[in-house]
Design a protein around this motif. Sequence first.
Motif, short mmCIF file in Angstrom:
data_model
loop_
_atom_site.label_atom_id
_atom_site.label_comp_id
_atom_site.label_asym_id
_atom_site.label_seq_id
_atom_site.Cartn_x
_atom_site.Cartn_y
_atom_site.Cartn_z
N ALA A 1 47.22 74.91 26.29
CA ALA A 1 45.78 75.11 26.51
C ALA A 1 44.98 74.48 25.38
O ALA A 1 43.97 73.80 25.63
N LYS A 2 45.43 74.67 24.16
CA LYS A 2 44.74 74.08 23.00
C LYS A 2 44.73 72.56 23.09
O LYS A 2 43.70 71.92 22.86
N LYS A 3 45.86 71.98 23.44
CA LYS A 3 45.98 70.52 23.55
C LYS A 3 44.98 69.97 24.56
O LYS A 3 44.27 69.00 24.30
N VAL A 4 44.90 70.61 25.72
CA VAL A 4 44.02 70.16 26.80
C VAL A 4 42.54 70.30 26.38
O VAL A 4 41.73 69.41 26.62
N LEU A 5 42.20 71.42 25.74
CA LEU A 5 40.82 71.64 25.29
C LEU A 5 40.44 70.65 24.19
O LEU A 5 39.32 70.13 24.17
N LYS A 6 41.35 70.40 23.26
CA LYS A 6 41.10 69.43 22.18
C LYS A 6 40.84 68.05 22.76
O LYS A 6 39.91 67.35 22.37
N HIS A 7 41.70 67.67 23.70
CA HIS A 7 41.58 66.37 24.36
C HIS A 7 40.23 66.24 25.08
O HIS A 7 39.67 65.16 25.19
N ALA A 8 39.70 67.37 25.56
CA ALA A 8 38.42 67.38 26.28
C ALA A 8 37.21 67.44 25.33
O ALA A 8 36.08 67.44 25.78
N GLY A 9 37.48 67.52 24.01
CA GLY A 9 36.38 67.45 23.06
C GLY A 9 36.02 68.71 22.31
O GLY A 9 35.03 68.76 21.59
N ALA A 10 36.82 69.77 22.47
CA ALA A 10 36.55 71.01 21.72
C ALA A 10 36.74 70.75 20.23
O ALA A 10 37.52 69.88 19.83
N LYS A 11 36.05 71.51 19.40
CA LYS A 11 36.11 71.34 17.96
C LYS A 11 37.33 72.05 17.38
O LYS A 11 38.39 71.48 17.28
N LYS A 12 37.17 73.31 17.05
CA LYS A 12 38.28 74.09 16.48
C LYS A 12 38.69 75.15 17.49
O LYS A 12 37.85 75.75 18.14
N ILE A 13 40.00 75.40 17.57
CA ILE A 13 40.50 76.37 18.56
C ILE A 13 41.43 77.36 17.87
O ILE A 13 42.33 76.95 17.13
N ILE A 14 41.18 78.65 18.12
CA ILE A 14 42.08 79.70 17.66
C ILE A 14 42.38 80.59 18.86
O ILE A 14 41.72 80.47 19.90
N ALA A 15 43.36 81.45 18.73
CA ALA A 15 43.72 82.33 19.84
C ALA A 15 44.01 83.74 19.35
O ALA A 15 44.54 83.91 18.24
N PHE A 16 43.68 84.71 20.16
CA PHE A 16 43.99 86.11 19.90
C PHE A 16 44.74 86.66 21.10
O PHE A 16 44.37 86.40 22.23
N THR A 17 45.79 87.40 20.82
CA THR A 17 46.55 88.03 21.89
C THR A 17 46.79 89.50 21.53
O THR A 17 46.77 89.86 20.36
N VAL A 18 47.04 90.30 22.54
CA VAL A 18 47.33 91.71 22.31
C VAL A 18 48.67 91.84 21.60
O VAL A 18 48.82 92.59 20.64
N ALA A 19 49.66 91.06 22.05
CA ALA A 19 51.01 91.23 21.49
C ALA A 19 51.77 89.92 21.37
O ALA A 19 51.44 88.92 22.01
N HIS A 20 52.81 89.99 20.53
CA HIS A 20 53.70 88.84 20.29
C HIS A 20 55.13 89.37 20.15
O HIS A 20 55.35 90.34 19.45
#
Length: 190
Positions: free
Chosen positions: A171-190
């Motif tokens: 998801a990050k790769k696709v958004l970056k390629h589309a022009g997003a600046k900085k991307i972070i992610a939050f999840t409930v669990a890992h």
Amino acid sequence: TRVVERESADWIFPLYDYRDEKIKNAIWLLKYSKRKRLANVFAEVLYDRILEELADLSQLNNFRNPILIPIPLSIKRYRERGFNQALLICKKMIKLDKVNTRKGDLKNFELERNVLVKTKDIEHQARIENRAKRLKNIVDSFKVKHLEKIKNKNIILIDDVTTTGATLTEAKKVLKHAGAKKIIAFTVAH
């Protein structure tokens, strides 16, 4: 409840350890038993954690006015389940933000729900143990609509569980390629 101890990428912020039975059960109940109110509980905890992180990021990395983007489901999986748990969590966080900021123009983030879309129905990532196979499975499964909404924007991806990080990485790769600046992610669990 166990807080996460396992390593994850430095841009992914999981809250809890998925090996904790209470967390695993709560996520399962939300996704498969339609206990949608659990999304509100997860949203409250995530909201507080995101605000903590944003306080640092806005100072250090100019991470301002971010957009929340839930990891989307395929149309088939959405029809099976009837809802997207990541979107439910995001909607509740937006409500919490409105209450906490109390002014319409003052907000910590906004929600974009139809920007990142799942273009193909893939095998459940949870059923694939090998990281390389997960990455291969998820490749080309997302696309971005409405490029203007994410161009030069900071993005916060939201999902319920990250295991290898393959879904979030794609998801990050696709958004970056589309022009997003900085991307972070939050999840409930890992």
